[in-house]
Design an enzyme around this catalytic site. Sequence first.
Site, mmCIF file in Angstrom:
data_model
loop_
_atom_site.group_PDB
_atom_site.id
_atom_site.type_symbol
_atom_site.label_atom_id
_atom_site.label_comp_id
_atom_site.label_asym_id
_atom_site.label_seq_id
_atom_site.Cartn_x
_atom_site.Cartn_y
_atom_site.Cartn_z
ATOM 1 N N ALA A 1 8.201 -5.974 28.666
ATOM 2 C CA ALA A 1 8.456 -4.762 27.882
ATOM 3 C C ALA A 1 7.543 -4.633 26.674
ATOM 4 O O ALA A 1 7.545 -3.585 26.023
ATOM 5 C CB ALA A 1 9.913 -4.761 27.410
ATOM 6 N N ASP B 1 10.524 -9.322 33.442
ATOM 7 C CA ASP B 1 10.728 -8.174 32.557
ATOM 8 C C ASP B 1 9.612 -8.226 31.515
ATOM 9 O O ASP B 1 9.581 -9.124 30.673
ATOM 10 C CB ASP B 1 12.099 -8.263 31.889
ATOM 11 C CG ASP B 1 12.391 -7.078 30.970
ATOM 12 O OD1 ASP B 1 11.515 -6.189 30.837
ATOM 13 O OD2 ASP B 1 13.487 -7.044 30.384
ATOM 14 N N LYS C 1 7.150 0.714 24.168
ATOM 15 C CA LYS C 1 6.650 0.064 22.961
ATOM 16 C C LYS C 1 5.146 0.207 22.817
ATOM 17 O O LYS C 1 4.645 0.668 21.787
ATOM 18 C CB LYS C 1 7.036 -1.425 22.950
ATOM 19 C CG LYS C 1 8.528 -1.679 22.768
ATOM 20 C CD LYS C 1 9.291 -1.528 24.056
ATOM 21 C CE LYS C 1 10.773 -1.842 23.899
ATOM 22 N NZ LYS C 1 11.520 -1.579 25.139
ATOM 23 N N TRP D 1 17.943 -10.416 26.546
ATOM 24 C CA TRP D 1 18.263 -9.051 26.121
ATOM 25 C C TRP D 1 19.646 -8.688 26.634
ATOM 26 O O TRP D 1 19.940 -8.874 27.830
ATOM 27 C CB TRP D 1 17.207 -8.108 26.691
ATOM 28 C CG TRP D 1 17.317 -6.687 26.272
ATOM 29 C CD1 TRP D 1 17.511 -6.203 25.017
ATOM 30 C CD2 TRP D 1 17.221 -5.542 27.127
ATOM 31 N NE1 TRP D 1 17.537 -4.842 25.032
ATOM 32 C CE2 TRP D 1 17.371 -4.403 26.310
ATOM 33 C CE3 TRP D 1 17.024 -5.376 28.505
ATOM 34 C CZ2 TRP D 1 17.320 -3.110 26.815
ATOM 35 C CZ3 TRP D 1 16.969 -4.091 29.014
ATOM 36 C CH2 TRP D 1 17.120 -2.974 28.175
#
Length: 394
Positions: free
Chosen positions: A210, A208, A243, A127
Amino acid sequence: MLENLTAQPADKILALVAKFKADPRSDKVDLGVGVYKDATGNTPVMRAVKEAERRILADQSTKAYTGLAGDPAFGAVMKDLVLGDSVLSERVAAIATPGGTGAIRQALELIRIAAPKATVWLSNPTWPNHPSIIKYLGMKMAEYRYFDSETRGVDFDGMMADLQNVAPGDVVLLHGCCHNPTGANLTYGQMEQVIGLMQNKSAVPFVDIAYQGFGDGLADDAKATRQIASSFENCLIAASCSKNFGIYRERTGILMAVTKDADQQALTQQNLAFLNRQNYSFPPDHGARVVTTILQDPELRADWEAELEETRNGMLDLRQQLADELKRLTNSDRFDFLAHHRGMFSRLGTTPEMVEKLRADHGIYMVGDSRMNIAGLNAQTVPVLAKAIVAAGI
């Protein structure tokens, strides 16, 4: 003073948004922005979120600060959601943050305090905010190979070879699930090998996560993160609620730090609270309170999980439809990887020139590295994209 400023690099995704809006074509397709959309192109408010907000509005009696680390109840429900029983809660320090990005920033700030000489290792690709923040903070950074443009899967041999260069105390950033931007994930067996290598190197994992719930389900998507957290004395985990709860604009995230023992937990918690104080004092609460309300109520949680499953299965259906349509058009299985990837994104593994050709000739908008948002499709636009990919010669 201000005359000394210089222009900063433009955000490529925001620039893509502007181009899409300016495009007069009625059949254009937006696969660029990393936001979930339903079949009508809307990002809906989930049923459980609406009900939680109704209850909060009716019952909330104050807007006073909750504390530097945020509401402890939010920390408790998120520890359970992400980590389950893989780590004793007494070993976990946590702070609420403005979104997953805030959690990543605070994690990097913590690394800079605790291990200023450490190199942070990132997957290539990753990312874009990961390297951007690291560079801004002036930290050391290195990359490990991750994506194979030929197979559109994980270059596991290259990854393991590069991670052999990790030094003791270095930090390795791993995606918990639904790798962004590629959609290609490590298998559990491969993750075990990565864990073994990191243990041998005395490296510190930084996860991470997400997109929990967007790949193979809430529990399965958390499996790798739990695998990692239970295998190390120290581990950092940045989690986002944007999300899976659909609360992008509420900026709801959490940073968790797995520590060796209760004493280290207390010290780490104090440092995390200090970092929140320096950067924004108290974290936002509304989104965190929505998440807490949902996860603490069995009926709301069941409804949220059901809607999340609908969302996840919808993206899997779109993936399969696109892979099937491309197989029909090309009489080849070379696009089967699209059905195997997980989460919102897949990377086609083509050139920026081909991506530009898709935009110019067919009105298909995706990021220049060929990352496309599967959630930007619907049953009607899947054949449009498939024809464009074939016509472009990808």
